[in-house]
Design an enzyme around this catalytic site. Sequence first.
Site, mmCIF file in Angstrom:
data_model
loop_
_atom_site.group_PDB
_atom_site.id
_atom_site.type_symbol
_atom_site.label_atom_id
_atom_site.label_comp_id
_atom_site.label_asym_id
_atom_site.label_seq_id
_atom_site.Cartn_x
_atom_site.Cartn_y
_atom_site.Cartn_z
ATOM 1 N N ASN A 49 16.498 12.302 19.740
ATOM 2 C CA ASN A 49 17.769 12.993 19.535
ATOM 3 C C ASN A 49 18.982 12.122 19.798
ATOM 4 O O ASN A 49 20.065 12.372 19.265
ATOM 5 C CB ASN A 49 17.847 14.227 20.443
ATOM 6 C CG ASN A 49 16.996 15.365 19.927
ATOM 7 O OD1 ASN A 49 16.538 15.333 18.792
ATOM 8 N ND2 ASN A 49 16.780 16.367 20.759
ATOM 9 N N LYS A 78 -1.283 -5.943 -9.671
ATOM 10 C CA LYS A 78 -0.237 -5.353 -10.496
ATOM 11 C C LYS A 78 -0.794 -5.055 -11.885
ATOM 12 O O LYS A 78 -1.699 -5.739 -12.328
ATOM 13 C CB LYS A 78 0.963 -6.310 -10.601
ATOM 14 C CG LYS A 78 1.509 -6.815 -9.275
ATOM 15 C CD LYS A 78 2.232 -5.739 -8.517
ATOM 16 C CE LYS A 78 2.846 -6.304 -7.230
ATOM 17 N NZ LYS A 78 3.569 -5.295 -6.456
ATOM 18 N N GLU A 120 1.045 -0.547 -1.644
ATOM 19 C CA GLU A 120 1.196 0.483 -0.618
ATOM 20 C C GLU A 120 1.185 1.897 -1.180
ATOM 21 O O GLU A 120 0.819 2.846 -0.487
ATOM 22 C CB GLU A 120 2.475 0.245 0.188
ATOM 23 C CG GLU A 120 3.769 0.328 -0.594
ATOM 24 C CD GLU A 120 4.163 -0.994 -1.235
ATOM 25 O OE1 GLU A 120 5.323 -1.100 -1.666
ATOM 26 O OE2 GLU A 120 3.309 -1.910 -1.304
ATOM 27 N N HIS A 160 0.716 -2.332 6.119
ATOM 28 C CA HIS A 160 1.910 -2.464 5.284
ATOM 29 C C HIS A 160 3.057 -1.710 5.937
ATOM 30 O O HIS A 160 2.849 -0.699 6.609
ATOM 31 C CB HIS A 160 1.659 -1.928 3.872
ATOM 32 C CG HIS A 160 2.695 -2.381 2.891
ATOM 33 N ND1 HIS A 160 3.927 -1.777 2.787
ATOM 34 C CD2 HIS A 160 2.696 -3.397 1.986
ATOM 35 C CE1 HIS A 160 4.641 -2.397 1.861
ATOM 36 N NE2 HIS A 160 3.916 -3.386 1.359
ATOM 37 N N ARG A 161 4.285 -2.221 5.729
ATOM 38 C CA ARG A 161 5.446 -1.647 6.407
ATOM 39 C C ARG A 161 6.331 -0.811 5.482
ATOM 40 O O ARG A 161 7.538 -0.698 5.701
ATOM 41 C CB ARG A 161 6.270 -2.759 7.051
ATOM 42 C CG ARG A 161 6.809 -3.803 6.081
ATOM 43 C CD ARG A 161 7.662 -4.839 6.797
ATOM 44 N NE ARG A 161 8.234 -5.801 5.852
ATOM 45 C CZ ARG A 161 9.227 -6.626 6.153
ATOM 46 N NH1 ARG A 161 9.752 -6.611 7.374
ATOM 47 N NH2 ARG A 161 9.708 -7.467 5.250
#
Length: 473
Positions: A116, A168, A197, A287-288
């Site tokens: 918070n 890819k 990811e 992975h980030r």
Amino acid sequence: MSAKTYNAGVKEYRHTYWEPHYNVQDTDILACFKIVPQPGVDREEAAAAVAAESSTGTWTTVWTDLLTDLDYYKGRSYRIEDVPGDDSSFYAFIAYPIDLFEEGSVVNVLTSLTGNVFGFKAVRSLRLEDVRFPIAYVKTCGGPPNGIQVERDILNKYGRAYLGCTIKPKLGLSAKNYGRAVYECLRGGLDFTKDDENVNSQPFMRWRQRFDFVMEAIHKAERETGERKGHYLNVTAPTPEEMFKRAEYAKELKAPIIMHDYIAGGFCANTGLANWCRDNGILLHIHRAMHAVIDRNPHHGIHFRVLAKMLRLSGGDHLHSGTVVGKLEGDREATLGWIDIMRDSFIKEDRSRGIMFDQDWGSMPGVVPVASGGIHVWHMPALVTIFGDDACLQFGGGTLGHPWGNAAGAAANRVALEACVEARNRGVPIEKEGKAILTEAAKHSPELKIAMETWKEIKFEFDTVDKLDVAHK
């Protein structure tokens, strides 16, 4: 001992939470926040407010404070420093007693330090720049399931960085075509290939079929090359139960490594998966995805060095760390700083790299940094210089975009890496002499020669948004 008395009402935070003469304890968790206070709120009050809201305080005095030793449990703002080149903000250093936090719980630490308080009206913006975890807390966390040396021994690969590639297009391939792309990359000379990811289990390629075809590709490439190979099978899922189901199936197929999106998937799931990997002898690639939402704004959020520390505590054997030279954000000195945070046993405070505290990891294993994002063969000399051997260099487009196909792209990267490592081992300054090194190697590798011609004009020369504060001077 005098009796405690309760005085109702609101009082300034500084009266309780600002202690400039506090003697920091070895067991304290220390945090450095960058604060931009609201107009009219002075530095001491803003720093004390952050200490209060991230520990025991609330907006008013409450009588239940008398039921505990508030002086023991509270966070304390003990130092304030200027931010170089920025008059609008300042650094506040806060000490928290270790007993405020559940043992081994990154989730609990983040809930307090970044909860918070980040929406608190007394501050205009707030950024967690660094955290010091005492060895007493580090020892309660599992950390990386295997670590750098164990991974070397599992793969029987030494003396150079690993080479990887993200398949890819990241979305849209069928499982069989996906497996074919994996095979071509691995037989060409890469050590790893990777799920993107956002590859989970979509209608065009369900996870089980992907796992099957990928493992078939790995086994075939291993037989042909005589090398251990791997693919980061992404087990990130809608629920923890489904995540572990996918991990178990990967284990059945004898996959050496799996993958998790640790920020999107959450630290609770990540710690559980790391524990599972440790118990089952499987490597864990992290992975980030989503990190830049949190860490890119230089005034608000959490710096990536903190996210890297949290991951090392939670558990992961690899972590994407930026490239410095590729298409993604990353200041060079800051990147070198968090690479050391990921790998080394002890890191000294170094303001020139944004490291605000000493950090002792004890015997906790290190994490392999992963360089990925817009890199190609021309970047190899810089990458070997920046990352050294204990790293994974991932060329997605820089492999799959080769005019002769995936295997040729992989071969070009392997030749470039080995040429740079050999030159470095001879004492050649490879970043300075990189062009000559690659040109010489290309005489014996048509794949590398074509790769160099294809990407000779490709550069990503955008300025870094999140600069080190020392660079502002």
